[in-house]
Design an enzyme around this catalytic site. Structure first.
Site, PDB file in Angstrom:
ATOM      1  N   ASP A  41     -15.934  21.557  18.229  1.00  0.00           N
ATOM      2  CA  ASP A  41     -16.121  20.550  19.277  1.00  0.00           C
ATOM      3  C   ASP A  41     -15.815  21.156  20.637  1.00  0.00           C
ATOM      4  O   ASP A  41     -14.772  21.797  20.811  1.00  0.00           O
ATOM      5  CB  ASP A  41     -15.148  19.371  19.076  1.00  0.00           C
ATOM      6  CG  ASP A  41     -15.638  18.394  18.028  1.00  0.00           C
ATOM      7  OD1 ASP A  41     -16.689  18.648  17.415  1.00  0.00           O
ATOM      8  OD2 ASP A  41     -14.967  17.358  17.836  1.00  0.00           O
ATOM      9  N   GLY A  50      -9.678  16.522  10.822  1.00  0.00           N
ATOM     10  CA  GLY A  50      -8.254  16.783  10.657  1.00  0.00           C
ATOM     11  C   GLY A  50      -7.896  18.235  10.413  1.00  0.00           C
ATOM     12  O   GLY A  50      -6.733  18.560  10.179  1.00  0.00           O
ATOM     13  N   LYS A 101     -23.402  14.239  19.126  1.00  0.00           N
ATOM     14  CA  LYS A 101     -23.166  13.058  18.299  1.00  0.00           C
ATOM     15  C   LYS A 101     -23.911  11.843  18.821  1.00  0.00           C
ATOM     16  O   LYS A 101     -24.014  11.639  20.035  1.00  0.00           O
ATOM     17  CB  LYS A 101     -21.671  12.719  18.282  1.00  0.00           C
ATOM     18  CG  LYS A 101     -20.809  13.689  17.491  1.00  0.00           C
ATOM     19  CD  LYS A 101     -19.353  13.224  17.523  1.00  0.00           C
ATOM     20  CE  LYS A 101     -18.386  14.273  17.001  1.00  0.00           C
ATOM     21  NZ  LYS A 101     -18.508  14.520  15.568  1.00  0.00           N
ATOM     22  N   ARG A 130     -12.471  16.213  -2.551  1.00  0.00           N
ATOM     23  CA  ARG A 130     -12.127  16.146  -3.979  1.00  0.00           C
ATOM     24  C   ARG A 130     -12.910  15.046  -4.670  1.00  0.00           C
ATOM     25  O   ARG A 130     -13.332  15.194  -5.821  1.00  0.00           O
ATOM     26  CB  ARG A 130     -10.617  15.929  -4.146  1.00  0.00           C
ATOM     27  CG  ARG A 130      -9.799  17.198  -3.965  1.00  0.00           C
ATOM     28  CD  ARG A 130      -8.474  17.077  -4.720  1.00  0.00           C
ATOM     29  NE  ARG A 130      -7.622  18.252  -4.563  1.00  0.00           N
ATOM     30  CZ  ARG A 130      -7.645  19.295  -5.391  1.00  0.00           C
ATOM     31  NH1 ARG A 130      -8.475  19.327  -6.424  1.00  0.00           N
ATOM     32  NH2 ARG A 130      -6.833  20.314  -5.195  1.00  0.00           N
TER      33      ARG A 130
END
Lengths: 327, 248
Positions: free
Chosen positions: A57, A247, A114, A198
């Site tokens: 970003d 994150g 975006k 996951r």
């Protein structure tokens, strides 16, 4: 003569080749019947070229240059990184085209930008100014609470976020040529990205072991188009490139996502909200290439300065849970 | 006999990019027991190889990762001695001169006496697929599907005496070329039109040339690894790799 080859290849980024789902629509170039623009092949193909890379970003041309010099394989141009969107609040929209164009001018690597979920006019604008990839992103405030953009209508390719296999395959059926985890953007907390990756991997393993009868039922359960679920089960991976996002703040976070099976990594606030952006950016790029080599990971993790401040993801999270946007 | 073909992807040989796709294409050739494929990330990996494929990806990223991994000089030495095939970003790295590079220029590996322009067609919306006639491949009557993604464009094919002759392997169909004039070229258009090729036969428009061979090196500006057609991989092994191994 000799043994045919297979050197075992580590799992994760780029170790499995990514077949593309068959072209769902192709646009013929005017006046040249023998070549075609904007096919699914070239849309998903660009994502394949990004594999094993880091997409960063950036909010201005200067940051874009730092990212390019650090080895980013693409940059995401936006006005505010997710951590700032969280902090300042309000409606987050597509960035000013002039700012995006400055970034396109500043670098040679692909530039992404975006749009709000469902805001197909913002997407038309980005296509018109020659951006390379569009992120239909939950980080911005959704414009439509029911419909995502019909991405088949565009020559420009789209990446979309997903929390599980069903969501990923719904986005691919709408024309997304590239999937990323949603994670929880702007927190510097990798836990949600891990949860999403996951979930996707676990559901793929489940589907791969199913009979055709069971796949019908599973498609209904996860609300995924049957033909894409069958293709995923056959390939034992998503039929398009799959990156981690949301994150990721350290080289170790990036390598973790790669070892969990991602093909590459988006880093949002994690770089330019840290102490030494250039150094951290370069370290994360190296971590993604050498994700399976703890010795190199240790070397690149040294002396990176302060990481971005991390946030706990709970009900009090400022700016709310972005991952729950999109359907 | 084992021939090791190193597929370089990503930020070096498996540094960044579509390395797994090359690996898969090449592995389809393994059934004859002659080709073994490894991914190259370090000098130790490279030392195992008799040939190298530098994949598509971002050439700036691949070059930087090569430098950070201490692979830049070993790669340059490798190119002097052994067959190398570059696709797209890999083609840029094999070129002697690049235009449209990032500010401050970018590192190249060299090895082929050509000048190439990055992103010669413009941004991603200009990426395209086109059928190519390639006489050197098996079943040459079947066109090869060329996938061009933010592809580079050859600007000149030079022929200095110290380099082996350049052989053109594939050209774009004529009706595709008018669209190939870069929309974001920083140079004035006359520069693009005024290029001369020093090839035999002369007058060839290098911008139409999308695959060349020079000695034992192969360069393609498109992505054979993104198709299920492995005839280019077969060609590289048959024409560039095996003859050198048999002669040593």
């Amino acid at each position: 003569m000799t043994s045919p080859a297979s050197t075992p290849v580590p799992q994760g980024a780029g170790s499995a080749s990514t077949p593309s789902v068959p072209p769902t629509r192709s646009v013929q170039r005017d006046g040249a019947a023998s070549s075609s623009l904007g096919t699914f092949g070239v849309k998903s193909g660009l994502a394949q070229m990004l594999k094993g890379g880091v997409i960063m970003d950036v909010v201005n041309a200067e940051q874009a240059r730092i990212a390019e010099e650090a080895g980013a394989c693409a940059v995401m141009a936006l006005e505010r990184v997710p951590a700032d969107i969280r902090a300042t609040g309000g409606v987050a929209r597509m960035s000013d085209p002039s700012m995006i164009k400055e970034i396109v001018e500043a670098v040679t690597i692909p530039v992404m930008a975006k749009v709000r979920i469902g805001h197909f006019v913002e997407a038309q604008i980005l296509q018109a100014i020659g951006v390379d990839y569009i992120d239909e992103s939950e980080v911005l405030t959704p414009a439509d609470e029911e419909h995502h953009i019909n991405k088949h209508n565009f020559k420009i390719p789209f990446v979309c976020g997903a929390r599980n296999l069903g969501e990923a395959l719904r986005r691919i059926s709408e024309g997304a040529a590239f999937i990323r985890t949603k994670g929880e953007a702007g927190t510097g907390n990798v836990v949600e990205a891990v949860r999403h990756e996951r979930a996707v991997q676990s559901e793929i393993r489940k589907a791969s072991a199913m009979s055709e009868d069971e796949l019908y039922a599973f498609a209904k359960e996860i609300q995924a188009p049957l033909h894409l679920l069958k293709e995923t089960a056959r390939l034992k991976r998503l039929p398009v490139v799959n990156f981690a996002a949301g994150g990721i703040a350290t080289p170790a976070d990036a390598a973790l996502m790669m070892q969990l099976g991602c093909d590459g990594v988006f880093v949002g606030s994690g770089i330019f909200k840290s102490g030494d952006a250039a150094k951290r950016a370069r370290a994360i790029v190296q971590a993604v290439t050498h994700y399976n080599n703890p010795k190199i990971l240790a070397e690149v993790s040294e002396n990176l300065g302060e990481a971005m401040v991390g946030l706990t993801i709970d009900d009090q999270l400022k700016g709310g849970h972005l991952a729950s946007r999109g359907w | 006999m084992v021939y090791t073909v190193v597929i370089v992807y990503d930020s070096h040989p498996a540094l960044q990019g579509a390395f797994a796709e090359h690996q898969k294409s090449q592995e389809r050739l393994e059934s004859n027991g002659e080709v073994k494929v490894v991914q190259v990330r370090t000098k130790e990996d490279l030392d195992k190889c008799d040939a190298l494929v530098i994949p598509g990806g971002e050439s700036t990223t691949i070059a930087l990762l090569a430098r950070l991994s201490g692979l830049l000089d070993p790669l340059k030495e490798f190119i002097k001695a052994k067959p190398v095939w570059g696709t797209c970003a890999g083609a840029i790295l094999l070129s002697k001169v690049v235009t449209g590079a990032k500010k401050g220029g970018q590192e190249l590996l060299g090895g082929m006496s050509v000048t190439i322009a990055r992103n010669g067609w413009g941004s991603q919306v200009e990426s395209f697929e086109a059928p190519l006639e390639v006489p050197g491949l098996k079943n040459p009557e079947d066109p090869f599907s060329g996938v061009f993604i933010r592809a580079p464009v050859l600007l000149s094919l030079d022929q200095p005496p110290e380099y082996p002759p350049i052989q053109v392997i594939a050209r774009l169909p004529e009706n595709v070329v008018p669209h190939a004039i870069p929309s974001d070229a920083t140079e004035p258009l006359e520069t693009w039109f005024g290029i001369n090729s020093n090839l035999e036969g002369g007058g060839e428009d290098p911008k139409r040339v999308v695959a060349i061979r020079q000695g034992r090196h192969l360069l393609t500006t498109f992505h054979p690894e993104l198709t299920r057609d492995n005839r280019f991989h077969e060609y590289f092994v048959r024409e560039c790799v095996i003859p050198g191994l048999l002669s040593t």
